[in-house]
Design an enzyme around this catalytic site. Structure first.
Site, short mmCIF file in Angstrom:
data_model
loop_
_atom_site.label_atom_id
_atom_site.label_comp_id
_atom_site.label_asym_id
_atom_site.label_seq_id
_atom_site.Cartn_x
_atom_site.Cartn_y
_atom_site.Cartn_z
N LYS A 2 0.03 4.86 6.59
CA LYS A 2 -0.44 5.61 5.42
C LYS A 2 0.12 7.03 5.46
O LYS A 2 0.64 7.48 6.48
CB LYS A 2 -1.98 5.70 5.37
CG LYS A 2 -2.70 4.38 5.35
CD LYS A 2 -2.58 3.68 4.03
CE LYS A 2 -3.39 2.39 4.06
NZ LYS A 2 -2.72 1.28 3.49
N SER A 60 0.81 -1.22 0.00
CA SER A 60 0.00 0.00 0.00
C SER A 60 0.84 1.27 0.00
O SER A 60 0.39 2.30 -0.46
CB SER A 60 -0.96 0.01 1.18
OG SER A 60 -0.27 0.23 2.39
#
Length: 183
Positions: free
Chosen positions: A100, A51
């Site tokens: 993230k 990710s």
């Protein structure tokens, strides 16, 4: 003062306890310090998945090796800026830590991506919008679960430790200008 008296008492009894007892005492005295440091100050975190590719796990197609980063937990919820890489408790799996990049701060209007149900969203107070660097298919991020509460943030990624050839400070500010445009 009580610590001094415990240490003095221990040193007087040291010949009776022996070397093994001394090392056990030192180990037992060190464990709470290490656990507290790891819980409240910083820890090493292993980054799995694609990710955050290409910034983290840039060799995902060539090796199964995971990147290791320094996760600074002290004051992690303060002075957040667009582009920072943060760790937080995943809203869909609360037992899992997720990493993230911050895309939007409170008050920002964000152009969302699929599968988010509306094309733009206003980031509410006390929340941030986070996305992975890996694109739509590679990342379960705010486009899936919406803005996350700042209270879920547990750390800021400050340094890359492994692999050694990429080790060093995470220069998140260099990527702040490259963030997908927000309104």
């Amino acid at each position: 003062m009580p610590l001094r008296s415990i240490w003095t008492s221990f040193n007087r009894q040291r010949p009776r306890i022996g070397r093994f007892g001394y090392y056990m005492f030192m180990f037992a005295a060190t464990v709470p310090i290490v656990v507290s440091f790891n819980t409240f100050v910083l820890e090493l975190a292993w980054i799995r998945g694609a990710s955050m590719y290409p910034f983290l796990n840039s060799e995902k197609d060539h090796t199964t090796r995971e990147d290791v980063v320094v996760n600074l937990k002290y004051n992690a919820q303060y002075a957040l800026q667009r582009g920072m890489i943060v760790t937080f408790w995943n809203p869909l799996r609360p037992e899992a830590m997720t990493v993230k990049r911050i895309i939007g701060l409170p008050g920002d209007v964000i152009k969302t991506r699929s599968p988010y149900p509306v094309p733009t969203v206003l980031v509410p107070p006390g929340h941030v919008w986070v996305e992975g660097d890996g694109g739509e298919r590679e990342s379960l991020d705010s486009n899936v679960y919406g803005p996350i509460a700042i209270g879920l943030i547990i750390g800021k990624v400050t340094h890359l430790v492994w692999p050694l050839h990429r080790a060093g400070r995470v220069r998140w500010w260099e990527y702040a200008e490259k963030i997908r445009s927000h309104s």
